[in-house]
Design a protein around this motif. Structure first.
Motif, PDB file in Angstrom:
ATOM      1  N   GLN A 183       0.851  -1.205   0.000  1.00  0.00           N
ATOM      2  CA  GLN A 183       0.000   0.000   0.000  1.00  0.00           C
ATOM      3  C   GLN A 183       0.878   1.243   0.000  1.00  0.00           C
ATOM      4  N   ASP A 184       0.384   2.285  -0.608  1.00  0.00           N
ATOM      5  CA  ASP A 184       1.111   3.552  -0.606  1.00  0.00           C
ATOM      6  C   ASP A 184       0.375   4.558   0.280  1.00  0.00           C
ATOM      7  N   GLN A 187      -8.458   5.015   4.537  1.00  0.00           N
ATOM      8  CA  GLN A 187      -7.253   4.330   4.083  1.00  0.00           C
ATOM      9  C   GLN A 187      -7.389   2.812   4.241  1.00  0.00           C
ATOM     10  N   MET A 231      -9.061  -1.567  -3.203  1.00  0.00           N
ATOM     11  CA  MET A 231      -8.468  -1.007  -4.426  1.00  0.00           C
ATOM     12  C   MET A 231      -6.992  -0.667  -4.365  1.00  0.00           C
ATOM     13  N   GLU A 232      -6.428  -0.413  -3.213  1.00  0.00           N
ATOM     14  CA  GLU A 232      -5.086   0.176  -3.196  1.00  0.00           C
ATOM     15  C   GLU A 232      -3.992  -0.879  -3.220  1.00  0.00           C
ATOM     16  N   TYR A 259      -2.890   4.036  -9.434  1.00  0.00           N
ATOM     17  CA  TYR A 259      -2.928   3.716  -8.010  1.00  0.00           C
ATOM     18  C   TYR A 259      -4.185   4.408  -7.488  1.00  0.00           C
ATOM     19  N   LEU A 260      -5.202   3.623  -7.246  1.00  0.00           N
ATOM     20  CA  LEU A 260      -6.513   4.200  -6.940  1.00  0.00           C
ATOM     21  C   LEU A 260      -6.694   4.341  -5.440  1.00  0.00           C
ATOM     22  N   ILE A 261      -7.084   5.519  -5.015  1.00  0.00           N
ATOM     23  CA  ILE A 261      -7.495   5.713  -3.626  1.00  0.00           C
ATOM     24  C   ILE A 261      -8.976   6.101  -3.637  1.00  0.00           C
ATOM     25  N   PRO A 262      -9.675   5.885  -2.530  1.00  0.00           N
ATOM     26  CA  PRO A 262     -11.121   6.120  -2.547  1.00  0.00           C
ATOM     27  C   PRO A 262     -11.482   7.568  -2.875  1.00  0.00           C
TER      28      PRO A 262
END
Lengths: 288, 779, 166
Positions: free
Chosen positions: B195-196, B673, B680-681, B698-701
């Protein structure tokens, strides 16, 4: 360095005649991503998004001409949306509100990404691309215009002026699979157009091949088996076969957004769902 | 204009001085709120200087290679290029690192991960810098990359320090229970992707040479003093010649605990004699900071027939990537909290963190506990299923409480309301309804699902973690309080990264000194000692505590002085609403009058000492603990494998709430997060290369992905020894939210889903027979 | 090589940019040439919304606008959002963000404020889903959006009540 802000189509064509390799810039939502990364030389640009002839749309009988610089926001809303609902739905799934305010249908065509959201709808509608240069104007069917992933038939000195497509009488659907609920690049998409008077069905797929793919065999089978004179319903065994043929038509690749197997599966599911939405009986639709 | 333009704007403490004094427990507003909503707040990427140059970094395209030839000459030949530096230009230590200095400032003959810095340039424009980087000649000889963490230990070392960062073999309690036939056991293998932190404000900063061989570095960071010491060592300068100031931080979440561009900026500034600014692109940011460790985890839980946990066995393999960063501490946390907030009388846990040619991994919110929580909560659900028990009842039955012993042998002496958070969360009524709008179903804007394509699931999970640094680390924070003419000036090097320390300072001053006349000096390394890192849920306790103690000391000094002046006992005096009370004849000087002659107090605050884990992973290694609960309700479209998180409900052990509004913000943001990791992440790494180093992939909500967060309870059981009894609250929300969401997807689909993030194909293409796809269940 | 001079109006003030390089985005020109750093640079590919501005009334990502293409345009940035014509004083959406606790690190805040202001101009009483879609192009990593959604509700309610009183 030259950046020409063209005010008329002739002006733009003249600039391109002078500088045939100039970058034609409309909304900028694809080109500027590359420019910001240093991957696109912007020394020589012809800006076309203020050209009145390239903006807006007009209906001529059963045909629509949508100017190349019409934005996704404009396509997704209003009267145009009711004339080509699948195109409107596709336009509404492009990027974010900010992107849809800038991104144009001509830009979507010019970028010719395999994941271009409006392209499957344009493919399903047998759209034609109006290409202009200082010396000529030509119309190219979509499949002759988009010739590969991010590759078009545009010649140096040419620009996209408009896209022409029919207004059809019958249901249209566009469904797009993305890993996020908004602002996401398509993993697989499908456009369905049912032309009742023409008694044909058109299905096009996005993000599952180098270019938008028409599922011709599936279309033929569906058109043959729909009870056009009755209620227009397709029976469930035929639906199964149509969906198989749709999945067979896909030519997906594995990448960081999805696998071959998932993409093939997804278009099968999208085909089933779009057919049900388009062809379901009144009672079934009410239950959805 | 001269000087660093934007920096002088960042006087966040001076905003809102006419407001009434904020107290502990108030919804105090952020003092930096106004500049942040007007756009005036200067983030590190906003720094500007009229003579500044732009820095750029050449990075390795290979995850593993030998550098045969490196020539920066062609870059230097370009107009507008002022410096091009390599490892040969590093005057001091050639390596740096938080736990051990194993990471080169600039690659010296070998690169060990894709994106490793090889050379740096300074130029008159970002585009010139980019051309200069393109002009540098590097000949790489790629060598086979070690990318499979399972092969790391047995492989040839890829670094002189070897391929194992740390191994912990924790053994607790009776080790002979394994053979008992009366036990139910469940076993599973779990995996967490990389995770990023994906903070919004990219790595950026500006170094300004002082003309005397020293340098001022303005940078977004989590820990100024640790940065300073590492930078000074690499520059070969005494630490007082290197001064760091906190530039506005656009989020951190662990990714700014390590150095990134710090040394590079200083090298370029010292070489060119000019201010140098650097700001990473998003793609570069993905290569430029550490990520959350990917983990593979094997677990076996044993319980007796009524559901008492008897033993847990686990093997944890954490991929630390090319350099150490904080891998050792992450692994310690993962191991210590591997069994969750449950009584486990017997345990054997082997944790290993290894070096590979993958991107380096280190701190991220939750710090090791996120990975193991995903696994232990899946195990608890599996065990409940095997026992035929309600999963909440099983958790409740085994819940830790004050006085219990952890698998590290440490007895919990502080508050630990596990049952309370569990009951509050699980029992909270749900407000979730079935959405009418297609856009509110799984698939969102793609409108892929009709109502009958959607199934709903629900699950509860608990998370457990330590607060503050552990294992004997000398964890301290210094603060100074000066009261002059009624104005309280607080100095602390605590990094405000968005969490709200700047708000808390005003509240503490208001609480202790009864005034709103507060100035918080900009955080820097000048004139104040370290505040420690803004991480580990520690700053409220450590730096908040330091500010509280400094204010109390200043108050005491002031009242003692006044008592002496008036010859009354100091105990008779107090400070109420900005007035000194208790003097004879009703005389009540204001704080302004009383501090015409200033009072100053400095305090270094330390928490109770801890000890390192022993060879069996035992010891009183931690200061304090916190627990949280999440309940997730999700809608799943099983045919397409798409998920919509419909509702999250949470209850959290907070000690005491200092600022309800900020607390809610932490709980909601942390949960987002966790949702991201669940569905997704993932930094997708293939062959050591990142395939999705952009916000496109890189998908974040988004706001359409994040559900409402219902706060069932903020459980306030004051923590002994903590300032105002408050526990750090930042990390817990990220820990238990992920397993709750995945548990809910499991309950909707019947699938095992042993890996996060759950990908669409994990659901859509899964073997539909849950018996086959579940981890082995043995009774 | 510098491009031709660029004339544009930002927050009602005319600006002439003479030294921009080819390919510079509007975001770069605002931040680095005009000293208007309120629009933020978080992704430079239109995926985060931190750089959101209005160009000739349209809400766009300024990172994806070629600066040279804005010649003659009217640009509104966060610095021009204030309650009076000079941009001073807090706009209702700015105040609502403060009151609702919608600001943490603040990096996404300017872009979100631009999007929310536009939304409430277009739709004074948006429902939850409309709000979520309208801000779906603005990533926030700190808040989980909860306080932001509350801020939008607050601003909408205040706009509604101030309209009623007029």
């Amino acid at each position: 360095m030259t950046a020409t802000i063209a005010r008329t189509l002739d002006e733009a064509c003249a600039a391109l005649a002078d500088r045939p390799h100039a970058v034609v810039l409309a909304g900028g939502t694809d080109l500027m991503v590359e420019a910001n990364r240093g991957g696109r030389d912007m020394e020589d640009v012809v800006v076309v998004d203020r050209i009145p002839e390239l903006r807006g749309w007009a209906q001529h009988g059963g045909s629509l001409r949508i100017g190349a610089c019409t934005t996704c926001a404009e396509i997704g809303d209003g009267e145009l949306a009711s004339l080509v609902p699948a195109l409107a739905q596709a336009a509404r799934t492009v990027g974010s509100p900010q992107i849809r305010n800038a991104a144009t249908i001509g830009g979507n065509l010019g970028t010719a990404s395999p994941a271009g959201d409006t392209l499957p709808v344009l493919a399903a509608l047998d759209a034609e691309v109006e290409v202009r240069s200082a010396s000529a104007s030509r119309m190219l069917p979509l499949h002759d215009f988009v010739i590969g992933p991010k590759a078009t038939a545009l010649e140096p000195g040419e620009l996209i002026a408009a896209v022409h497509l029919p207004v059809t009488d019958g249901p249209q659907e566009f469904l797009k699979v993305g890993v996020r609920n908004a602002m996401v690049i398509s993993v697989a998409s499908l456009a369905l157009v049912v032309d009742r008077p023409g008694r044909n069905v058109r299905i096009a797929l996005g993000s599952v091949g180098p270019v938008p793919i028409r599922a011709v065999e599936a279309e033929v089978l569906a058109a043959e088996r729909i009870d056009w004179s009755g209620n227009g319903i397709l029976d469930s065994e035929v639906v199964e076969r149509v969906c198989e043929l749709v999945a067979d038509a896909a030519r997906p690749i594995d990448d960081h957004r999805g696998t071959i197997a998932y993409r093939r599966h997804a278009v099968d599911v999208l085909a089933r769902r779009s057919l049900r939405r388009a062809l379901a009986s009144e009672e079934e639709r009410n239950g959805l | 204009m001269s000087g660093v333009d934007a920096i002088v704007d960042v006087e966040v403490g001076r905003v809102g001085m006419d407001a009434p004094a904020s107290r502990i427990g108030d919804d105090a507003p952020r003092p930096d709120g106004v500049p942040k909503v007007t756009g005036d707040f200067a983030f590190s990427s906003d720094l500007w200087h009229d003579r500044m140059l732009w820095g750029g970094t050449l990075r390795s395209p290979h995850p593993s290679a030998v550098i045969r030839h490196l020539d920066v000459g062609p870059a230097l030949a370009l107009a507008g290029v002022y410096a091009a530096l390599t490892h040969e230009d590093v005057p001091g230590s050639s390596t740096y690192g938080l736990e051990r200095a194993d990471q080169p400032v600039l690659a010296d003959g070998v690169v060990r991960y894709e994106g490793e810095p090889v050379a740096i340039v300074a130029a008159d424009h970002p585009a010139t810098a980019r051309r200069a980087l393109d002009a540098i000649v590097v000949e790489y000889e790629p060598i086979e990359a070690l990318v499979n963490s399972e092969l790391a230990e047995a492989s040839e070392p890829i670094h002189p320090d070897g391929n194992v960062f740390r191994r912990i073999h924790l053994r607790h309690g009776d080790q002979t229970v394994v053979g008992r036939s009366d036990l139910v056991s469940v076993e599973g293998i779990y995996e967490v992707g990389m995770q990023d932190q994906a903070f919004l404000g990219p790595e950026s900063g500006m170094a300004v040479p002082d003309g005397d061989g020293g340098v001022d570095l303005h940078v977004a960071t989590q820990w100024l003093h640790a940065d300073r010491d590492q930078v000074a060592a690499c520059l070969g300068l005494p630490s007082d010649r290197v001064r760091l100031s906190l530039a506005g931080v656009g989020g951190a979440f662990g990714a700014r605990e390590d150095l990134s561009l710090h040394v590079h900026l200083c090298l370029l500034a010292l070489r060119t004699g000019r201010p140098v600014k650097m700001s990473y692109s998003r793609e570069e940011s993905f290569h430029g900071h550490v990520h959350r460790h990917p983990a593979r985890m094997w677990y076996r839980h044993y319980a007796n027939s009524v559901g008492d946990l008897v033993r847990v066995e686990a093997h944890l393999l954490f991929d630390g990537g090319a350099y150490a960063s904080t891998s050792s501490a992450v692994l310690a946390n993962a191991t210590c909290f591997s069994t969750g907030p449950y009584r486990v009388p017997s345990a054997e846990v082997e944790g290993v963190a290894v070096r590979t040619n993958n991107p380096p991994c280190g701190a991220m919110r939750g710090f090791g506990a996120v990975q193991t929580c995903f696994a232990h909560e899946a195990q608890m659900d599996l065990l409940a299923d095997a026992l035929g028990m309600d999963p909440v009842a099983l958790r409740r039955r085994n819940a830790l409480a004050t006085g219990d012993v952890l698998i590290t042998g440490q007895r919990v002496t502080g508050s630990l309301p596990v049952v309370e958070v569990l009951d509050a969360c699980a029992g909270h009524p749900s407000a979730a309804v079935r959405p009418e709008e297609p856009m509110a179903r799984p698939g969102g804007a793609g409108r892929t699902a009709d109502a009958d394509h959607v199934v709903r699931g629900e699950a509860v999970a608990l998370g457990f973690k330590n607060l503050m640094f552990s294992e004997g680390f000398d964890d301290s924070s210094e603060a100074r309080c000066e009261i002059r003419d009624g104005v309280v000036t607080i100095t602390s090097a605590c990094a405000e990264v968005g969490q709200g320390f700047v708000t808390l300072v005003r509240q503490i001053v208001g609480e202790v000194l009864g005034t709103s006349e507060v100035v918080l000096e900009p955080a820097s390394t000048v004139g104040i000692g370290s505040a420690g890192s803004t991480s580990a849920s520690r700053q409220t306790w450590m730096s908040g505590g330091a500010v509280q103690l400094a204010c109390e000391a200043a108050r005491s000094d002031l009242l003692t002085r006044i008592a002496g002046d008036y010859e009354v006992p100091a105990d008779d005096l107090s400070l109420v609403d900005g007035q000194v009370t208790g003097l004879p004849d009703g005389y009540s000087p204001s704080l302004t009058e009383a501090t015409g002659e200033p009072v100053v107090a400095s305090v270094v605050h330390r928490h109770a000492p801890t000890v390192p884990l022993d060879s069996d992973g035992q010891g009183d290694a931690h200061v304090s603990f916190a627990v949280s609960a999440h309940r997730a309700i999700v809608d799943v479209d099983p045919d397409l494998g798409l998920v919509r998180v419909v509702e999250l409900t949470t209850a959290q052990d907070v000690g005491r709430i200092l600022n309800p509004r900020q607390a809610v913000g932490q709980l909601e943001g942390g949960a987002a997060q966790g949702v991201g990791l669940a569905v997704m992440e993932e930094v997708q790494v293939e062959g050591g290369r990142i395939r999705n180093a952009s916000f496109t992939d890189y998908l974040i909500p988004t706001a359409l992905d994040m559900p409402p967060v219902e706060i069932a309870a903020l459980v306030e059981q004051p923590e002994p020894g903590a300032p105002f009894g408050a526990k750090g609250i930042g990390e817990s929300p990220t820990i238990s939210s992920t397993p709750a969401v995945v548990g809910a997807i499991r309950s909707a689909t019947g699938l095992a889903l042993p890996r996060v993030p759950v990908r669409p194909e994990d659901i859509a293409l899964a073997d539909r027979d849950p018996v086959k796809s579940s981890p082995e269940v043995a009774a | 090589m510098a491009s031709e001079p660029l004339n544009l109006s930002v927050n009602g003030r005319p600006h002439r940019v003479v030294d921009a390089l080819p390919g510079e985005s509007l975001l770069f020109v605002l931040r680095e040439r005009l000293g208007l750093a309120g629009s933020k640079n978080a992704c430079e590919e239109g995926e985060c919304g931190s750089c959101t501005v209005r160009v000739d009334g349209r809400l766009v990502c300024s990172c994806l606008v070629l600066a040279a293409a804005t010649d003659g345009s009217e640009v509104t940035t966060i610095e021009g959002l204030g309650s009076d014509s000079s941009g001073a004083g807090l706009a209702d959406v700015q105040q609502a963000f403060l009151d609702a606790g919608a600001v943490q690190c603040g990096f996404c805040t300017p872009g979100l404020l631009m999007a929310v202001d536009q939304l409430l101009d277009d739709d004074p009483a948006p429902d939850d889903l409309t709000v979520r879609e309208a801000i779906s192009g603005n990533l926030c990593r700190c808040t989980g959006y909860g306080r932001i959604l509350e801020a939008v509700d607050l601003a909408a309610a205040r706009r509604g009540s101030s309209d009623d009183s007029q």
